[in-house]
Design a protein around this motif. Structure first.
Motif, mmCIF file in Angstrom:
data_model
loop_
_atom_site.group_PDB
_atom_site.id
_atom_site.type_symbol
_atom_site.label_atom_id
_atom_site.label_comp_id
_atom_site.label_asym_id
_atom_site.label_seq_id
_atom_site.Cartn_x
_atom_site.Cartn_y
_atom_site.Cartn_z
ATOM 1 N N TYR A 199 24.419 -28.102 -78.686
ATOM 2 C CA TYR A 199 22.559 -28.388 -77.929
ATOM 3 C C TYR A 199 22.160 -27.733 -79.063
ATOM 4 O O TYR A 199 22.150 -26.352 -79.138
ATOM 5 N N LYS A 200 20.692 -28.652 -80.241
ATOM 6 C CA LYS A 200 20.411 -27.717 -80.335
ATOM 7 C C LYS A 200 20.374 -26.351 -81.387
ATOM 8 O O LYS A 200 21.366 -26.827 -82.401
ATOM 9 N N ASN A 201 20.262 -24.964 -81.293
ATOM 10 C CA ASN A 201 21.135 -24.235 -82.149
ATOM 11 C C ASN A 201 22.053 -23.271 -81.404
ATOM 12 O O ASN A 201 22.502 -22.352 -81.665
ATOM 13 N N ARG A 202 22.719 -24.155 -80.081
ATOM 14 C CA ARG A 202 23.691 -23.551 -79.579
ATOM 15 C C ARG A 202 24.782 -24.869 -79.743
ATOM 16 O O ARG A 202 24.874 -25.319 -79.810
ATOM 17 N N LEU A 203 25.711 -23.190 -79.560
ATOM 18 C CA LEU A 203 27.636 -24.195 -79.689
ATOM 19 C C LEU A 203 28.323 -23.145 -78.910
ATOM 20 O O LEU A 203 28.575 -21.958 -78.701
ATOM 21 N N ALA A 204 28.770 -24.572 -78.319
ATOM 22 C CA ALA A 204 29.636 -23.617 -76.798
ATOM 23 C C ALA A 204 31.498 -24.112 -77.397
ATOM 24 O O ALA A 204 31.409 -25.205 -77.693
ATOM 25 N N VAL A 205 31.845 -23.179 -77.399
ATOM 26 C CA VAL A 205 33.470 -23.895 -77.544
ATOM 27 C C VAL A 205 33.922 -22.729 -76.540
ATOM 28 O O VAL A 205 34.133 -21.798 -76.201
ATOM 29 N N GLN A 206 35.114 -23.566 -76.132
ATOM 30 C CA GLN A 206 36.143 -23.794 -74.702
ATOM 31 C C GLN A 206 37.424 -23.185 -75.761
ATOM 32 O O GLN A 206 38.105 -23.702 -76.139
ATOM 33 N N LEU A 207 37.632 -22.065 -75.359
ATOM 34 C CA LEU A 207 39.291 -21.890 -76.039
ATOM 35 C C LEU A 207 40.529 -21.475 -74.217
ATOM 36 O O LEU A 207 39.955 -21.930 -73.670
ATOM 37 N N GLN A 208 41.096 -21.393 -74.444
ATOM 38 C CA GLN A 208 42.155 -21.421 -73.437
ATOM 39 C C GLN A 208 41.783 -20.450 -72.282
ATOM 40 O O GLN A 208 42.527 -21.359 -71.387
ATOM 41 N N ASP A 209 41.164 -19.250 -72.401
ATOM 42 C CA ASP A 209 41.424 -18.584 -71.453
ATOM 43 C C ASP A 209 39.927 -17.705 -71.538
ATOM 44 O O ASP A 209 39.436 -16.893 -70.812
#
Length: 88
Positions: free
Chosen positions: A29-39
């Motif tokens: 979203y715009k200048n943000r990045l979320a990365v979901q890892l295993q835990d």
């Protein structure tokens, strides 16, 4: 192990974010990045948001929980997770 590659579509610049873990979901979203890892979930923010051509990302937030979800969404101030019909 998986890395995340973000590409600027106009300038075709690329940046690689080393996650050193299995990546389940990503959201932008715009200048943000979320990365979901295993835990855990890492939320990255662009280093200099006033300069759209800058491709440096820094860790804004780390959430150390195993959050099972179908969809991952990131907004300006929130991370949303949905599992079936339920939004967390």
């Amino acid at each position: 192990l998986t890395d995340v590659v973000v590409q600027h579509l106009l300038t075709e610049q690329r940046v690689r974010i080393k996650c050193r873990d299995y990546v389940k979901n990503i959201a932008v979203y715009k200048n943000r990045l979320a990365v979901q890892l295993q835990d855990r979930v890492h939320v990255y923010e662009q280093g200099y948001p006033e300069n759209d051509l800058d491709m440096h990302y820094r860790v804004k937030e780390k959430i150390y929980k195993d959050l099972p979800c179908d969809h991952l969404l990131v907004a300006s101030q929130h991370v949303l997770l949905s599992k079936g019909n339920k939004v967390q």
